[in-house]
Design a protein around this motif. Structure first.
Motif, PDB file in Angstrom:
ATOM      1  N   MET A 545      -4.820  26.775 149.326  1.00 34.34           N
ATOM      2  CA  MET A 545      -4.522  26.542 150.741  1.00 34.34           C
ATOM      3  C   MET A 545      -4.041  25.105 150.917  1.00 34.34           C
ATOM      4  O   MET A 545      -4.459  24.219 150.182  1.00 34.34           O
ATOM      5  N   PRO A 546      -3.189  24.859 151.902  1.00 37.52           N
ATOM      6  CA  PRO A 546      -2.815  23.474 152.182  1.00 37.52           C
ATOM      7  C   PRO A 546      -4.014  22.723 152.745  1.00 37.52           C
ATOM      8  O   PRO A 546      -4.967  23.325 153.242  1.00 37.52           O
ATOM      9  N   SER A 547      -3.981  21.410 152.669  1.00 35.23           N
ATOM     10  CA  SER A 547      -5.117  20.621 153.140  1.00 35.23           C
ATOM     11  C   SER A 547      -5.127  20.531 154.662  1.00 35.23           C
ATOM     12  O   SER A 547      -4.081  20.566 155.320  1.00 35.23           O
ATOM     13  N   GLY A 548      -6.333  20.404 155.200  1.00 36.93           N
ATOM     14  CA  GLY A 548      -6.479  20.222 156.637  1.00 36.93           C
ATOM     15  C   GLY A 548      -5.812  18.954 157.117  1.00 36.93           C
ATOM     16  O   GLY A 548      -5.263  18.897 158.220  1.00 36.93           O
ATOM     17  N   ASN A 549      -5.846  17.895 156.292  1.00 38.66           N
ATOM     18  CA  ASN A 549      -5.192  16.647 156.680  1.00 38.66           C
ATOM     19  C   ASN A 549      -3.693  16.835 156.845  1.00 38.66           C
ATOM     20  O   ASN A 549      -3.082  16.265 157.756  1.00 38.66           O
ATOM     21  N   ALA A 550      -3.094  17.642 155.965  1.00 37.04           N
ATOM     22  CA  ALA A 550      -1.651  17.880 156.064  1.00 37.04           C
ATOM     23  C   ALA A 550      -1.318  18.712 157.301  1.00 37.04           C
ATOM     24  O   ALA A 550      -0.365  18.415 158.027  1.00 37.04           O
ATOM     25  N   ALA A 551      -2.116  19.764 157.543  1.00 40.61           N
ATOM     26  CA  ALA A 551      -1.889  20.580 158.741  1.00 40.61           C
ATOM     27  C   ALA A 551      -2.040  19.734 159.995  1.00 40.61           C
ATOM     28  O   ALA A 551      -1.258  19.856 160.951  1.00 40.61           O
ATOM     29  N   ALA A 552      -3.049  18.852 159.983  1.00 38.25           N
ATOM     30  CA  ALA A 552      -3.268  17.983 161.143  1.00 38.25           C
ATOM     31  C   ALA A 552      -2.085  17.046 161.357  1.00 38.25           C
ATOM     32  O   ALA A 552      -1.688  16.778 162.506  1.00 38.25           O
ATOM     33  N   ALA A 553      -1.511  16.544 160.266  1.00 38.23           N
ATOM     34  CA  ALA A 553      -0.355  15.648 160.386  1.00 38.23           C
ATOM     35  C   ALA A 553       0.805  16.347 161.084  1.00 38.23           C
ATOM     36  O   ALA A 553       1.461  15.767 161.960  1.00 38.23           O
ATOM     37  N   LEU A 554       1.055  17.603 160.706  1.00 42.36           N
ATOM     38  CA  LEU A 554       2.147  18.350 161.321  1.00 42.36           C
ATOM     39  C   LEU A 554       1.811  18.710 162.766  1.00 42.36           C
ATOM     40  O   LEU A 554       2.651  18.585 163.665  1.00 42.36           O
ATOM     41  N   ASN A 555       0.575  19.141 163.000  1.00 43.24           N
ATOM     42  CA  ASN A 555       0.156  19.468 164.371  1.00 43.24           C
ATOM     43  C   ASN A 555       0.341  18.272 165.303  1.00 43.24           C
ATOM     44  O   ASN A 555       0.836  18.416 166.435  1.00 43.24           O
ATOM     45  N   MET A 556      -0.097  17.103 164.847  1.00 38.92           N
ATOM     46  CA  MET A 556      -0.049  15.918 165.714  1.00 38.92           C
ATOM     47  C   MET A 556       1.383  15.516 166.017  1.00 38.92           C
ATOM     48  O   MET A 556       1.688  15.073 167.130  1.00 38.92           O
ATOM     49  N   GLN A 557       2.275  15.679 165.035  1.00 39.27           N
ATOM     50  CA  GLN A 557       3.691  15.412 165.296  1.00 39.27           C
ATOM     51  C   GLN A 557       4.191  16.302 166.429  1.00 39.27           C
ATOM     52  O   GLN A 557       4.869  15.845 167.355  1.00 39.27           O
ATOM     53  N   ARG A 558       3.857  17.579 166.351  1.00 41.19           N
ATOM     54  CA  ARG A 558       4.358  18.540 167.341  1.00 41.19           C
ATOM     55  C   ARG A 558       3.729  18.302 168.713  1.00 41.19           C
ATOM     56  O   ARG A 558       4.431  18.302 169.741  1.00 41.19           O
ATOM     57  N   LEU A 559       2.414  18.127 168.738  1.00 43.66           N
ATOM     58  CA  LEU A 559       1.731  17.946 170.020  1.00 43.66           C
ATOM     59  C   LEU A 559       2.150  16.646 170.699  1.00 43.66           C
ATOM     60  O   LEU A 559       2.287  16.590 171.930  1.00 43.66           O
ATOM     61  N   ALA A 560       2.354  15.587 169.913  1.00 43.76           N
ATOM     62  CA  ALA A 560       2.747  14.303 170.503  1.00 43.76           C
ATOM     63  C   ALA A 560       4.098  14.417 171.189  1.00 43.76           C
ATOM     64  O   ALA A 560       4.305  13.870 172.279  1.00 43.76           O
ATOM     65  N   LYS A 561       5.019  15.140 170.565  1.00 43.67           N
ATOM     66  CA  LYS A 561       6.354  15.280 171.160  1.00 43.67           C
ATOM     67  C   LYS A 561       6.345  16.227 172.362  1.00 43.67           C
ATOM     68  O   LYS A 561       7.109  16.057 173.302  1.00 43.67           O
ATOM     69  N   LEU A 562       5.453  17.209 172.318  1.00 40.97           N
ATOM     70  CA  LEU A 562       5.349  18.123 173.460  1.00 40.97           C
ATOM     71  C   LEU A 562       4.755  17.440 174.683  1.00 40.97           C
ATOM     72  O   LEU A 562       5.200  17.655 175.816  1.00 40.97           O
ATOM     73  N   THR A 563       3.727  16.625 174.460  1.00 43.40           N
ATOM     74  CA  THR A 563       2.946  16.089 175.581  1.00 43.40           C
ATOM     75  C   THR A 563       3.311  14.659 175.950  1.00 43.40           C
ATOM     76  O   THR A 563       2.751  14.120 176.910  1.00 43.40           O
ATOM     77  N   TYR A 564       4.218  14.040 175.183  1.00 41.44           N
ATOM     78  CA  TYR A 564       4.580  12.631 175.411  1.00 41.44           C
ATOM     79  C   TYR A 564       3.346  11.732 175.361  1.00 41.44           C
ATOM     80  O   TYR A 564       3.217  10.786 176.145  1.00 41.44           O
ATOM     81  N   ASP A 565       2.438  12.012 174.447  1.00 41.20           N
ATOM     82  CA  ASP A 565       1.198  11.248 174.319  1.00 41.20           C
ATOM     83  C   ASP A 565       1.431  10.139 173.291  1.00 41.20           C
ATOM     84  O   ASP A 565       1.502  10.397 172.085  1.00 41.20           O
ATOM     85  N   ALA A 566       1.530   8.890 173.768  1.00 44.25           N
ATOM     86  CA  ALA A 566       1.846   7.765 172.887  1.00 44.25           C
ATOM     87  C   ALA A 566       0.741   7.530 171.864  1.00 44.25           C
ATOM     88  O   ALA A 566       1.018   7.216 170.694  1.00 44.25           O
TER      89      ALA A 566
END
Length: 691
Positions: A545-566
């Motif tokens: 399985m991929p690591s949770g840290n890697a999944a989190a890195a991708l999630n945070m990229q997506r959520l930051a751009k969606l929500t404009y959360d600096a």
């Protein structure tokens, strides 16, 4: 005949622990009671870690843990503890690292001897009852270690202290130094290419694991660079895995891995996470190539999961065993006579010839159906049978064989529900629903997500890791948070139900609070509020399985751009930096982090469809986007009225993007540049050169 006596595992929920509840060994679950008893009686700990569908765990249980002589030795000189690695991956991670450091290898069953203070002084994997396979036997190991403890327990404690210090240093060394650039992506591709098997697909030699996240990265690399070799490696591997015996041609779904290089003989257990990850990759391959065969495999995986691995509440079970009736693979193999009995002579001979079912057999005198030596198209041509007719006949034959196989004694099923693995399947089903235009798949993902959000959270909102038999337990690990957030983001982009995106944002924030390392960056494997073990590791390497840290890195990229959360955008950048050294040192070992890096360097596109979701024109626009392979795009629906107001609160980028003249309107922005809004479906599709 007297009734069998149970041990302390009888009160557990884990199917793995319950398998050992009637062993003559006085097993304890991992608990303070067990460690306190070890201290009071001054005995070392015998720690055995495995999982319910593990073949060699079954072998060791039968040879040793059901043996009265071994049980007497354990009960006399040790306190014995059983751990289900799928319930307690935190414990497994630490002691697996110990085993790998001490022996150079790891795996399950994992066998570790500890001091009463939980410090390891000896480790291994499978031990036979008596010496064989050039391995020390349990009788020998137990006698020697019990003797060493009696002779000089303090010296053993010193060894344990030294081992844990060395292991802690290794676990905490995650190489934050260095820099990740686009060149890292190119280096990863070159290394994948150098280890690629051009004959049978996959990477390296036997045993071969699907590691579909490697293939998903290569699809992104192909998308980014146009490199045809990357796509060629993906297709070769996907085709070979599906044609091989690792794929269940009768009942669908993939086994865990292949013991040989050509994907013929599987390790027959079927894991939810493998099928989730492979489902994602076959869906993406269909989006990239438009080849119906990949959509067909994806739909077959889903058929298997919804039929055999789905709880009445909508969540998904963990795994199916390799063994039935004490034999590995017995449920899955065939003889020509049995095929002929079910199908008749003519159809039986045809099926057996196509699927390599012979008198001599291809697996221990039996046969694993496979298409390694042929394809339906080439076989139809050779037999001068129209391809459509052959497909229909073989599907009718498969159905009959499946119905016959259903009457066999089934392998055991691990019916516990794991948050992390369910998160992966929710993500996969959501992707499939979009790409294949199958609302039923989205409905299945929705049911599973609702189950997790309802049943696997404490009253205070804390995510839990495991549900079984009405009980949710164990504070969730970073994988639980990261994979569920991943699933919820994908589910939002499929259903556009804003509540799933809200949940993703909330869970991501909680993950950063509970798991974040403010000093060195990255996320610890278990939370600050959970049981504190000998150390707090961080997982970054992508294994099965991929690591949770890697999944989190991708999630945070997506959520930051969606929500404009600096702040979240900064956290996403820091997540990449935290592991830059590790990723740069061997990029192919970190494929999902590479996908996160690709996202970061690709300047994600934002696609907003403004319109009433009840109107066909809006749905047509959404479908035009959803069926494309746009891994670095964000798709948002901006409906009119109060629903749109709620979207604007969470996703500010839709603020000024409204349906023009009351008609569905598409807004496409890429790399900080927005195209003119369009209401023309063809114009929208032409904009997909944006990435």
């Amino acid at each position: 005949m007297s009734e069998r006596k149970s041990n302390a595992l009888i009160n557990e929920k884990s199917p793995y622990l319950l398998q050992h509840a009637y062993n003559p060994v006085d097993w304890f679950p991992w608990s303070e009671e067990a460690f306190e008893k070890a201290k009071q009686e001054n005995k070392p700990i015998f720690l055995s870690i495995g999982y319910s569908t593990c073949h060699w765990c079954h072998v060791m249980a039968h040879e040793s843990f059901e043996d009265q002589t071994i049980a007497d030795m354990l009960n006399k000189d040790f306190i014995s503890i059983k751990v289900d690695r799928e319930e307690r991956p935190d414990i497994d991670h630490i002691y697996m690292a110990v085993c790998q450091a001490m022996t150079g290898q790891g795996g399950w069953p994992l066998t570790v001897f500890l001091t009463p203070e939980k410090k390891p002084f000896f480790a291994g994997t499978y031990f036979p009852r008596s010496r064989k396979y050039n391995r020390a036997g349990m009788v020998e190991v137990l006698a020697q270690l019990a003797g060493k403890w009696r002779e000089d327990a303090e010296r053993v404690r010193e060894v344990g202290e030294q081992i844990i210090q060395e292991t802690t240093a290794r676990l905490l060394e995650h190489q934050s130094g260095g820099e990740l650039t686009e060149e890292t992506l190119h280096e990863a591709f070159r290394l994948y290419e150098s280890s690629f098997d051009p004959e049978f697909g996959g990477f390296g030699s036997a045993p071969k694991f699907p590691t579909s996240h490697n293939l998903s990265f290569l699809l992104r690399y192909h998308k980014k660079t146009g490199n045809g070799r990357a796509l060629e490696m993906v297709e070769k591997t996907l085709d070979a895995m599906h044609r091989g015996g690792m794929y269940d041609h009768i009942g669908y779904g993939f086994s865990r891995y292949s013991v040989d290089s050509q994907w013929l003989v599987p390790h027959f257990e079927k894991m939810l996470y493998d099928n989730a990850l492979l489902l994602m990759t076959y869906v993406e391959a269909y989006q990239v190539t438009g080849k119906a065969k990949y959509a067909e495999v994806a739909e077959q995986i889903i058929t298997y999961v919804l039929r055999d691995m789905t709880d009445v509440g909508g969540a998904f079970y963990s795994a199916e065993d390799a063994d039935s009736e004490g034999e590995e693979g017995k449920f899955y193999v065939w003889t020509p006579d049995e095929v002929e009995l079910v199908l008749g002579i003519e159809e039986g001979d045809l099926f057996s010839e196509l699927f390599d079912i012979t008198e001599s057999g291809n697996f221990e005198g039996h046969n694993i159906p496979n298409l390694i030596q042929t394809t339906l198209a080439s076989f139809a041509k050779r037999k001068q049978i129209p391809l459509d007719q052959l497909k229909q006949r073989m599907e009718e034959a498969r159905t009959k064989l499946f119905e016959h196989r259903e009457k066999r004694i089934h392998p055991g099923k691990d019916d516990k529900i794991l948050t992390a693995w369910n998160g992966l399947m929710i993500a996969a089903l959501s992707k499939a629903a979009r790409a294949l235009d199958q609302p039923a798949f989205a409905e299945a993902a929705t049911k599973a997500a609702d189950f997790l959000l309802r049943e696997l959270r404490r009253e205070d909102g804390r995510l839990l890791a495991r549900y079984r038999d009405g009980e949710a337990a164990f504070p969730g690990y970073v994988d639980d948070y990261a994979f569920l957030v991943w699933g919820l983001i994908e589910l939002y982009e499929t259903t556009f139900e804003l509540r799933y995106l809200r949940e993703a944002v909330q869970l991501n924030a909680e993950m950063l609070r509970l798991f974040g390392d403010e000093e060195k960056g990255g996320l610890f494997f278990y939370g600050s509020d959970a049981e504190q073990l000998l150390t707090r590791p961080k997982e970054i390497y992508d294994g099965a399985m991929p690591s949770g840290n890697a999944a989190a890195a991708l999630n945070m990229q997506r959520l930051a751009k969606l929500t404009y959360d600096a702040k979240l955008s900064q956290a996403a950048d820091e997540q990449l930096l935290a592991f830059a050294g590790a990723v740069a040192s061997y990029p192919p070992g970190h494929s999902l982090m590479l996908s996160a890096l690709d996202f970061a360097y690709s300047e994600a596109s934002e696609i907003v469809i403004a319109g009433d979701p009840a109107k066909p024109e809006t749905q047509h626009m959404l479908r035009a986007v959803q069926r494309q392979f746009l891994p670095n795009a964000l798709l948002i629906l901006h409906p009119p009225g109060a629903a749109g107001e709620e979207v604007r609160k969470l996703i500010p980028l839709v603020q000024d993007k409204l349906p023009l003249g009351g008609r569905a309107t598409a807004y496409v922005c890429h790399n900080f540049v927005c195209q003119a809004p369009t209401q023309d479906l063809e114009d929208l599709e032409n904009l997909f050169t944006i990435q």
